[in-house]
Design a protein around this motif. Structure first.
Motif, short mmCIF file in Angstrom:
data_model
loop_
_atom_site.label_atom_id
_atom_site.label_comp_id
_atom_site.label_asym_id
_atom_site.label_seq_id
_atom_site.Cartn_x
_atom_site.Cartn_y
_atom_site.Cartn_z
N ASN A 1 -13.96 -26.93 8.93
CA ASN A 1 -15.02 -26.25 8.19
C ASN A 1 -15.47 -24.99 8.92
OD1 ASN A 1 -14.94 -28.32 6.33
ND2 ASN A 1 -16.62 -29.45 7.28
N ILE A 2 -15.84 -23.98 8.16
CA ILE A 2 -16.28 -22.72 8.77
C ILE A 2 -17.69 -22.90 9.34
CG2 ILE A 2 -16.89 -20.31 8.30
CD1 ILE A 2 -14.59 -20.22 6.32
N ARG A 3 -17.75 -22.97 10.66
CA ARG A 3 -19.01 -23.10 11.39
C ARG A 3 -18.83 -22.44 12.75
NH1 ARG A 3 -18.87 -27.77 14.65
NH2 ARG A 3 -17.07 -29.14 14.28
N PRO A 4 -19.92 -22.12 13.45
CA PRO A 4 -19.81 -21.33 14.67
C PRO A 4 -18.86 -21.88 15.72
CG PRO A 4 -22.09 -21.42 13.96
CD PRO A 4 -21.33 -22.34 13.06
N ALA A 5 -18.84 -23.19 15.91
CA ALA A 5 -18.03 -23.78 16.98
C ALA A 5 -16.54 -23.57 16.79
CB ALA A 5 -18.33 -25.28 17.09
N LYS A 6 -16.11 -23.27 15.56
CA LYS A 6 -14.68 -23.14 15.28
C LYS A 6 -14.10 -21.80 15.74
CE LYS A 6 -13.99 -27.18 13.56
NZ LYS A 6 -13.14 -28.16 14.29
N GLY A 7 -14.93 -20.84 16.06
CA GLY A 7 -14.43 -19.58 16.61
C GLY A 7 -13.50 -18.82 15.69
N TYR A 8 -13.76 -18.87 14.39
CA TYR A 8 -12.86 -18.21 13.44
C TYR A 8 -12.88 -16.68 13.55
CZ TYR A 8 -11.65 -22.53 10.99
OH TYR A 8 -11.15 -23.78 10.67
N GLU A 9 -13.93 -16.13 14.17
CA GLU A 9 -13.94 -14.69 14.36
C GLU A 9 -12.77 -14.24 15.24
OE1 GLU A 9 -17.17 -16.27 17.25
OE2 GLU A 9 -16.17 -16.85 15.37
N TYR A 10 -12.37 -15.10 16.17
CA TYR A 10 -11.24 -14.77 17.04
C TYR A 10 -9.91 -14.93 16.30
CZ TYR A 10 -15.03 -15.23 20.35
OH TYR A 10 -16.23 -15.08 21.00
N LEU A 11 -9.89 -15.85 15.33
CA LEU A 11 -8.70 -15.98 14.49
C LEU A 11 -8.53 -14.71 13.65
CD1 LEU A 11 -7.50 -19.05 12.52
CD2 LEU A 11 -7.71 -16.87 11.34
N VAL A 12 -9.63 -14.20 13.10
CA VAL A 12 -9.57 -12.96 12.33
C VAL A 12 -9.03 -11.83 13.19
CG1 VAL A 12 -10.95 -11.19 11.16
CG2 VAL A 12 -11.40 -13.62 10.71
N ASP A 13 -9.53 -11.72 14.41
CA ASP A 13 -9.07 -10.66 15.31
C ASP A 13 -7.60 -10.83 15.68
OD1 ASP A 13 -11.64 -9.72 15.19
OD2 ASP A 13 -12.23 -10.42 17.18
N ALA A 14 -7.17 -12.09 15.84
CA ALA A 14 -5.75 -12.34 16.14
C ALA A 14 -4.87 -11.93 14.96
CB ALA A 14 -5.54 -13.82 16.46
N ALA A 15 -5.33 -12.24 13.74
CA ALA A 15 -4.58 -11.83 12.55
C ALA A 15 -4.47 -10.31 12.48
CB ALA A 15 -5.25 -12.38 11.29
N ALA A 16 -5.54 -9.63 12.89
CA ALA A 16 -5.51 -8.17 12.90
C ALA A 16 -4.49 -7.64 13.90
CB ALA A 16 -6.90 -7.63 13.23
N LYS A 17 -4.42 -8.26 15.06
CA LYS A 17 -3.46 -7.85 16.08
C LYS A 17 -2.01 -8.04 15.61
CE LYS A 17 -6.11 -8.43 20.35
NZ LYS A 17 -5.74 -7.11 20.92
N MET A 18 -1.82 -8.99 14.68
CA MET A 18 -0.47 -9.33 14.24
C MET A 18 -0.17 -8.84 12.83
SD MET A 18 -0.08 -13.13 15.95
CE MET A 18 1.68 -13.19 15.58
N LYS A 19 -1.00 -7.92 12.36
CA LYS A 19 -0.83 -7.42 10.99
C LYS A 19 0.54 -6.78 10.78
CE LYS A 19 -3.91 -4.41 9.68
NZ LYS A 19 -5.09 -3.74 9.03
N THR A 20 1.08 -6.17 11.82
CA THR A 20 2.38 -5.51 11.68
C THR A 20 3.55 -6.49 11.77
OG1 THR A 20 2.39 -5.00 14.05
CG2 THR A 20 1.51 -3.33 12.56
N ALA A 21 3.28 -7.69 12.33
CA ALA A 21 4.31 -8.74 12.36
C ALA A 21 4.23 -9.47 11.02
CB ALA A 21 4.08 -9.69 13.52
N GLN A 22 4.83 -8.88 10.00
CA GLN A 22 4.55 -9.27 8.62
C GLN A 22 4.99 -10.68 8.25
OE1 GLN A 22 6.04 -6.19 6.03
NE2 GLN A 22 4.84 -4.59 7.02
N GLU A 23 5.83 -11.30 9.08
CA GLU A 23 6.27 -12.65 8.75
C GLU A 23 5.20 -13.70 9.05
OE1 GLU A 23 8.04 -11.95 12.94
OE2 GLU A 23 7.27 -10.80 11.21
N TYR A 24 4.19 -13.36 9.87
CA TYR A 24 3.14 -14.31 10.25
C TYR A 24 1.98 -14.26 9.25
CZ TYR A 24 5.40 -14.99 14.77
OH TYR A 24 6.30 -15.31 15.77
N HIS A 25 1.61 -15.43 8.76
CA HIS A 25 0.47 -15.53 7.85
C HIS A 25 -0.47 -16.63 8.33
CE1 HIS A 25 1.48 -12.83 4.44
NE2 HIS A 25 2.69 -12.92 5.00
N PHE A 26 -1.74 -16.26 8.48
CA PHE A 26 -2.77 -17.18 8.96
C PHE A 26 -3.46 -17.81 7.74
CE2 PHE A 26 -1.92 -14.26 12.34
CZ PHE A 26 -2.14 -14.96 13.52
N VAL A 27 -3.49 -19.13 7.73
CA VAL A 27 -4.07 -19.86 6.60
C VAL A 27 -5.19 -20.75 7.13
CG1 VAL A 27 -3.64 -21.52 4.74
CG2 VAL A 27 -1.88 -19.82 5.36
#
Length: 365
Positions: free
Chosen positions: A196-222
């Motif tokens: 569930n989306i809540r502070p302890a899950k640290g999803y903001e860092y997942l968003v930033d990781a997805a941004a870092k890998m935006k050019t690696a087009q085969e990777y999709h974060f779900v």
């Protein structure tokens, strides 16, 4: 036949709630008669009914609801309950109070650090009540057990370690429709996060990781999990600051998590705090390679570079490095198989159920 009252003060899906339901489904029905009290309708109530039980609803709103406590006392007396088993802070407090008033044995289960956070209101008073009323206080991770021992607010002799368990029969590698649902190619790499989306899950860092890998087009974060509106809105704003992320997919709550897990290539946990990550164990049971932060519970579940990869908290670059390292298929397969073997041996549902039944029997002799 011994009568057990089960209490939990949440109604929606989550890790603690999943364990609560798994216990109800798998505890002996020959040795025990189970009663469930919830505060209202919702996912938990639906799952309780699917387990063959009809929940009783008693409103518990408010910081300290004496009416709720008295209703519990009356229920315990009228049903001649033999043992009370509560989960999470709120129910643990009420369960302990009721146990003292009715002189019944009681088990309190804490599911994580968030459950016992120091910013919790009236924490010392709540701990005092639980320490007085509970006969056994279960911690779902050794880290949580050690933290509570060091704090000294609960009787250490009452603390017990019982790892959350997962039924290995529920998880397997499956073909499915997730990629077509998301419009992905067959060679896309699905990096799945469940929670569930809540502070302890640290999803903001997942968003930033997805941004870092935006050019690696085969990777999709779900991301699969209930979306708390305010936090979800903040995450979407963060996505916008990165110019949009077509490689990031928020699916919200899904009832088919087990099927989705079996279709993932990597399981990613970005939490900043975890008591015990049941989703990580489920991923291992499903035969999915795991990348998890050193956020508490995962260090007891995953052995770094042997059954998965452990990375620092709050480090999107570490996420990227770990995922690229898994491009070595032999390495990834070795981690995956070792994780599957470890999860089946250490975190089986049978072990958890037997441990709780042992507590019930010892307390009601």
């Amino acid at each position: 036949m011994k009568k057990v009252l089960h209490l939990i003060d949440t109604t929606g899906p989550g890790g603690a709630e999943t364990v609560f339901i798994q216990l109800l489904r798998n505890l002996s029905k020959d040795k025990y008669q189970h009663h469930v009290i919830l505060r209202g309708e919702g996912w938990v109530a639906d799952q309780v009914r699917e387990s063959g039980l009809e929940p009783v609803f008693i409103d518990s709103k408010g910081s300290f609801n004496l009416g709720y406590a008295w209703a519990l006392v009356q229920f315990v007396r009228s049903k001649k309950i033999d043992v009370i088993h509560a989960h999470l802070m709120g129910s643990n407090v009420y369960g302990a109070l009721v146990a003292m008033l009715t002189r019944k044995p009681m088990i309190a289960t804490f599911h994580g650090g968030v459950d016992v956070a120091r910013q919790e209101r009236l924490l010392r008073i709540k701990f005092k009540l639980i320490s007085l009323g509970a006969d056994s206080i279960v911690c779902v991770s050794r880290k949580l057990e050690e933290e509570l021992k060091q704090r000294g607010e609960l009787e250490s002799c009452k603390l017990k370690l019982i790892y959350n368990g997962v039924d290995p029969g529920l998880f397997s590698r499956r073909s499915g429709t997730l990629k077509s649902e998301l419009g992905l190619s067959d060679d896309a790499i699905v990096v799945l996060s469940v929670g569930n989306i809540r502070p302890a899950k640290g999803y903001e860092y997942l968003v930033d990781a997805a941004a870092k890998m935006k050019t690696a087009q085969e990777y999709h974060f779900v991301v699969v999990g209930d979306q708390k509106k305010s936090l979800y809105a903040e995450l979407l704003k963060r996505v916008e600051t990165h110019g949009g992320l077509p490689n990031l997919h928020f699916l919200g709550f899904r009832s088919d998590v087990k099927e989705i897990l079996g279709q993932a290539d990597v399981f990613l946990l970005t939490s900043i705090s975890e008591g015990f990550s049941i989703a990580t164990v489920e991923a291992m049971m499903a035969g999915v390679t795991v990348v998890a932060t050193r956020s508490g519970g995962p260090e007891e579940i995953v052995e770094d570079e042997i059954t998965g990869q452990l990375i620092p908290v709050g480090d999107p670059e570490a996420v990227k490095t770990a995922l690229f390292k898994l491009r070595d298929r032999a390495y990834a397969e070795r981690l995956r198989q070792a994780a599957l073997d470890s999860a089946r041996e250490r975190f089986s549902l049978v072990n958890m159920v037997q441990a709780y039944e042992g507590l019930y029997d010892n307390l009601t002799v």
